[in-house]
Write a protein that holds these residues in place. Structure first.
Motif, PDB file in Angstrom:
ATOM      1  N   GLU A 258      51.997  40.450  57.358  1.00 38.89           N
ATOM      2  CA  GLU A 258      52.339  41.737  56.763  1.00 38.89           C
ATOM      3  C   GLU A 258      51.879  41.802  55.307  1.00 38.89           C
ATOM      4  OE1 GLU A 258      56.511  42.045  57.354  1.00 38.89           O
ATOM      5  OE2 GLU A 258      56.342  42.750  59.429  1.00 38.89           O
ATOM      6  N   ARG A 259      52.059  40.702  54.572  1.00 41.65           N
ATOM      7  CA  ARG A 259      51.622  40.657  53.173  1.00 41.65           C
ATOM      8  C   ARG A 259      50.103  40.765  53.087  1.00 41.65           C
ATOM      9  NH1 ARG A 259      54.193  35.698  50.062  1.00 41.65           N
ATOM     10  NH2 ARG A 259      53.117  36.757  48.345  1.00 41.65           N
ATOM     11  N   GLU A 264      45.250  43.813  51.722  1.00 37.05           N
ATOM     12  CA  GLU A 264      43.949  44.337  52.120  1.00 37.05           C
ATOM     13  C   GLU A 264      43.880  45.850  51.894  1.00 37.05           C
ATOM     14  OE1 GLU A 264      43.323  43.166  56.133  1.00 37.05           O
ATOM     15  OE2 GLU A 264      42.780  41.107  55.634  1.00 37.05           O
ATOM     16  N   LYS A 265      44.990  46.542  52.169  1.00 35.02           N
ATOM     17  CA  LYS A 265      45.039  47.980  51.968  1.00 35.02           C
ATOM     18  C   LYS A 265      44.903  48.320  50.489  1.00 35.02           C
ATOM     19  CE  LYS A 265      47.870  52.076  52.869  1.00 35.02           C
ATOM     20  NZ  LYS A 265      49.161  52.585  53.422  1.00 35.02           N
ATOM     21  N   GLU A 269      41.811  50.398  48.599  1.00 34.65           N
ATOM     22  CA  GLU A 269      42.062  51.565  47.758  1.00 34.65           C
ATOM     23  C   GLU A 269      41.477  51.366  46.362  1.00 34.65           C
ATOM     24  OE1 GLU A 269      46.267  51.968  47.903  1.00 34.65           O
ATOM     25  OE2 GLU A 269      46.275  52.947  49.878  1.00 34.65           O
ATOM     26  N   ALA A 270      41.585  50.124  45.857  1.00 36.17           N
ATOM     27  CA  ALA A 270      41.050  49.830  44.526  1.00 36.17           C
ATOM     28  C   ALA A 270      39.527  49.887  44.519  1.00 36.17           C
ATOM     29  CB  ALA A 270      41.522  48.449  44.072  1.00 36.17           C
ATOM     30  N   SER A 271      38.898  49.444  45.603  1.00 30.77           N
ATOM     31  CA  SER A 271      37.432  49.444  45.672  1.00 30.77           C
ATOM     32  C   SER A 271      36.877  50.857  45.750  1.00 30.77           C
ATOM     33  CB  SER A 271      36.968  48.628  46.888  1.00 30.77           C
ATOM     34  OG  SER A 271      37.404  49.231  48.089  1.00 30.77           O
ATOM     35  N   VAL A 272      37.646  51.786  46.330  1.00 27.53           N
ATOM     36  CA  VAL A 272      37.209  53.183  46.403  1.00 27.53           C
ATOM     37  C   VAL A 272      37.311  53.832  45.035  1.00 27.53           C
ATOM     38  CG1 VAL A 272      37.763  55.455  47.346  1.00 27.53           C
ATOM     39  CG2 VAL A 272      37.799  53.427  48.822  1.00 27.53           C
ATOM     40  N   ALA A 273      38.353  53.497  44.295  1.00 23.63           N
ATOM     41  CA  ALA A 273      38.585  54.126  42.991  1.00 23.63           C
ATOM     42  C   ALA A 273      37.613  53.632  41.932  1.00 23.63           C
ATOM     43  CB  ALA A 273      40.025  53.862  42.542  1.00 23.63           C
ATOM     44  N   THR A 274      37.133  52.423  42.025  1.00 23.73           N
ATOM     45  CA  THR A 274      36.247  51.852  41.011  1.00 23.73           C
ATOM     46  C   THR A 274      34.986  51.317  41.655  1.00 23.73           C
ATOM     47  OG1 THR A 274      37.271  49.678  41.175  1.00 23.73           O
ATOM     48  CG2 THR A 274      38.214  51.192  39.564  1.00 23.73           C
ATOM     49  N   THR A 275      33.913  51.342  40.915  1.00 20.02           N
ATOM     50  CA  THR A 275      32.658  50.775  41.386  1.00 20.02           C
ATOM     51  C   THR A 275      32.532  49.370  40.831  1.00 20.02           C
ATOM     52  OG1 THR A 275      31.622  52.942  41.374  1.00 20.02           O
ATOM     53  CG2 THR A 275      30.158  51.019  41.433  1.00 20.02           C
ATOM     54  N   PRO A 276      32.566  48.361  41.652  1.00 14.25           N
ATOM     55  CA  PRO A 276      32.537  46.985  41.146  1.00 14.25           C
ATOM     56  C   PRO A 276      31.182  46.634  40.577  1.00 14.25           C
ATOM     57  CG  PRO A 276      32.369  46.993  43.529  1.00 14.25           C
ATOM     58  CD  PRO A 276      32.607  48.409  43.124  1.00 14.25           C
ATOM     59  N   SER A 277      31.221  45.792  39.570  1.00 15.66           N
ATOM     60  CA  SER A 277      29.980  45.241  39.018  1.00 15.66           C
ATOM     61  C   SER A 277      29.552  44.088  39.890  1.00 15.66           C
ATOM     62  CB  SER A 277      30.206  44.808  37.564  1.00 15.66           C
ATOM     63  OG  SER A 277      31.278  43.892  37.500  1.00 15.66           O
ATOM     64  N   SER A 278      28.888  43.134  39.346  1.00 10.35           N
ATOM     65  CA  SER A 278      28.420  41.981  40.135  1.00 10.35           C
ATOM     66  C   SER A 278      29.601  41.271  40.767  1.00 10.35           C
ATOM     67  CB  SER A 278      27.644  41.011  39.243  1.00 10.35           C
ATOM     68  OG  SER A 278      28.465  40.569  38.192  1.00 10.35           O
ATOM     69  N   GLU A 281      32.594  35.431  43.064  1.00  9.35           N
ATOM     70  CA  GLU A 281      32.926  34.618  44.238  1.00  9.35           C
ATOM     71  C   GLU A 281      34.327  34.013  44.149  1.00  9.35           C
ATOM     72  OE1 GLU A 281      29.946  31.717  44.817  1.00  9.35           O
ATOM     73  OE2 GLU A 281      28.382  33.153  45.390  1.00  9.35           O
ATOM     74  N   ASN A 282      34.870  33.924  42.912  1.00  9.28           N
ATOM     75  CA  ASN A 282      36.192  33.307  42.730  1.00  9.28           C
ATOM     76  C   ASN A 282      37.311  34.340  42.672  1.00  9.28           C
ATOM     77  OD1 ASN A 282      35.207  30.631  42.622  1.00  9.28           O
ATOM     78  ND2 ASN A 282      34.620  30.903  40.482  1.00  9.28           N
ATOM     79  N   SER A 283      36.984  35.613  42.858  1.00 14.99           N
ATOM     80  CA  SER A 283      38.024  36.631  42.827  1.00 14.99           C
ATOM     81  C   SER A 283      38.896  36.514  44.066  1.00 14.99           C
ATOM     82  CB  SER A 283      37.389  38.026  42.776  1.00 14.99           C
ATOM     83  OG  SER A 283      36.712  38.287  43.995  1.00 14.99           O
ATOM     84  N   VAL A 284      40.099  37.083  43.974  1.00 11.96           N
ATOM     85  CA  VAL A 284      41.034  37.029  45.097  1.00 11.96           C
ATOM     86  C   VAL A 284      40.435  37.704  46.322  1.00 11.96           C
ATOM     87  CG1 VAL A 284      43.268  37.844  45.941  1.00 11.96           C
ATOM     88  CG2 VAL A 284      43.076  36.910  43.632  1.00 11.96           C
ATOM     89  N   GLU A 285      39.808  38.867  46.101  1.00 11.80           N
ATOM     90  CA  GLU A 285      39.235  39.610  47.215  1.00 11.80           C
ATOM     91  C   GLU A 285      38.152  38.795  47.913  1.00 11.80           C
ATOM     92  OE1 GLU A 285      36.826  43.782  48.110  1.00 11.80           O
ATOM     93  OE2 GLU A 285      37.456  43.256  46.068  1.00 11.80           O
ATOM     94  N   ALA A 286      37.267  38.152  47.119  1.00 11.26           N
ATOM     95  CA  ALA A 286      36.169  37.374  47.698  1.00 11.26           C
ATOM     96  C   ALA A 286      36.683  36.174  48.462  1.00 11.26           C
ATOM     97  CB  ALA A 286      35.214  36.934  46.585  1.00 11.26           C
ATOM     98  N   ARG A 287      37.706  35.519  47.898  1.00 12.77           N
ATOM     99  CA  ARG A 287      38.252  34.328  48.556  1.00 12.77           C
ATOM    100  C   ARG A 287      38.959  34.701  49.862  1.00 12.77           C
ATOM    101  NH1 ARG A 287      41.779  32.138  43.872  1.00 12.77           N
ATOM    102  NH2 ARG A 287      42.433  30.575  45.422  1.00 12.77           N
ATOM    103  N   LEU A 288      39.682  35.828  49.841  1.00 11.29           N
ATOM    104  CA  LEU A 288      40.351  36.279  51.061  1.00 11.29           C
ATOM    105  C   LEU A 288      39.339  36.611  52.158  1.00 11.29           C
ATOM    106  CD1 LEU A 288      43.142  38.571  49.579  1.00 11.29           C
ATOM    107  CD2 LEU A 288      43.495  36.424  50.802  1.00 11.29           C
ATOM    108  N   LYS A 289      38.270  37.302  51.761  1.00 14.00           N
ATOM    109  CA  LYS A 289      37.240  37.664  52.735  1.00 14.00           C
ATOM    110  C   LYS A 289      36.559  36.429  53.306  1.00 14.00           C
ATOM    111  CE  LYS A 289      36.143  42.302  51.003  1.00 14.00           C
ATOM    112  NZ  LYS A 289      35.116  43.168  50.377  1.00 14.00           N
TER     113      LYS A 289
END
Length: 316
Positions: A258-259, A264-265, A269-278, A281-289
């Motif tokens: 559930e967490r 992931e949700k 939502e954050a990725s839609v609101a902002t355009t990521p730069s480069s 690989e060590n970000s939370v999102e990258a590690r989770l993926k």
């Protein structure tokens, strides 16, 4: 023929008969090197509740509860060993429990009221000085609604025990595997307690028999959880988890899932609101993926996937 020779000749048949009877007294059900599980005609008072149906899973949960503690000592010895006197040690490893639980369960179905299950099990342990193979031997039988566990030796070096017993060896220092295979450790004496440096620890559902340190009576109507060691072997221990433990495990995995879904949700939502730069690989999102990708590819099992994801989430 002199008198001494005549006496020797008279004793040979008697000794041979005694040897034959002792060999016939134990039926070996499982053997691996010096380890074995068997049914013995050792006296149980004639009132054992055998044959008996006892599930191997319940036996495993009971065996996982067993611990020993060193007895209190006095004098200089107590000063030297004071740091370890109160330290409790688990008697059996997961590997030993896996074999012995099934062996006891099978043997109880075949034993009669005058017979008991005897065993000797060994495995490598690092809790003492170095990683060494140590043996534990004892007797098991059911009386009424209780599984009785009587121990003769716990965590002993079989080779040293053999040498100190005065048995003949092929050379002055080492016994051969053949010699050791015929050497049997004590499986406990039902009539009197043998002095040991250790004592068994009681636990909820188990009581000491006649205030002895080497004999436990375990109530089979009591519910037991599988006591997991500090370094669990997941493949073995998961077979013996109680329903209560399995439910808690399922609840924990569900909470993690559930967490993950909420995270992931929020990430989407954050990725839609902002355009990521480069990408980092060590970000939370990258590690989770990355962990999720490894799981979906079948590289890692579900348990590892959930543990890794949970560890990353806990960093937030």
């Amino acid at each position: 023929m002199n008198r001494a020779t005549l006496i020797k000749l008279m004793l040979i048949p008697a000794l041979s008969l005694a040897f034959t009877n002792s060999q016939a007294a134990t039926e070996t059900l499982w053997k691996d090197g010096t380890d074995y599980i068997g049914i013995s005609s050792q006296k149980t008072g004639g009132n054992a509740t055998h044959p008996y149906q006892l599930d191997a899973q319940k036996v495993a949960r009971i065996l996982s509860q067993l611990e020993i503690q060193e007895k209190e000592q006095t004098g200089l010895t107590s000063i030297i060993s004071s740091s370890s006197t109160n330290k409790k040690r688990r008697i059996f490893t997961d590997k030993e429990i896996d074999i012995l639980a099934q062996g006891i369960s099978d043997a109880l179905k075949k034993a009669s009221k005058d017979e008991a299950i005897t065993f000797s099990m060994s495995d490598f342990r690092s809790i003492y000085f170095g990683d060494k193979r140590l043996s534990t031997s004892g007797t098991a039988f059911v009386r009424g609604d209780a599984l009785n566990l009587l121990f003769g030796e716990i965590h002993v070096d079989l080779h040293k025990k053999y040498i100190r017993s005065g048995e003949g060896v092929s050379n002055s220092r080492f016994a051969s595997n053949v010699e050791l295979s015929h050497f049997k450790l004590s499986t406990g004496d039902i009539t009197e307690e043998t002095d040991h440096a250790w004592k068994l620890k009681s636990f909820p559902g188990a009581t000491m028999v006649n205030n002895r340190n080497d004999w436990l009576s375990v109530n089979l109507d009591h519910k037991y959880d599988y006591q997991q060691p500090h370094n669990p072997t997941e493949v073995i221990q998961n077979k013996y988890l109680s329903e209560n433990q399995k439910n808690k495990q399922d609840e924990k995995e569900l909470a993690i899932e559930e967490r993950l879904q909420r995270l992931e949700k929020a990430t989407q939502e954050a990725s839609v609101a902002t355009t990521p730069s480069s990408p980092n690989e060590n970000s939370v999102e990258a590690r989770l993926k990355k962990v999720k990708s490894l799981y979906e590819q079948g590289v890692i099992p579900e348990s590892v996937y959930l543990n890794k994801m949970n560890a990353i989430i806990n960093e937030l």
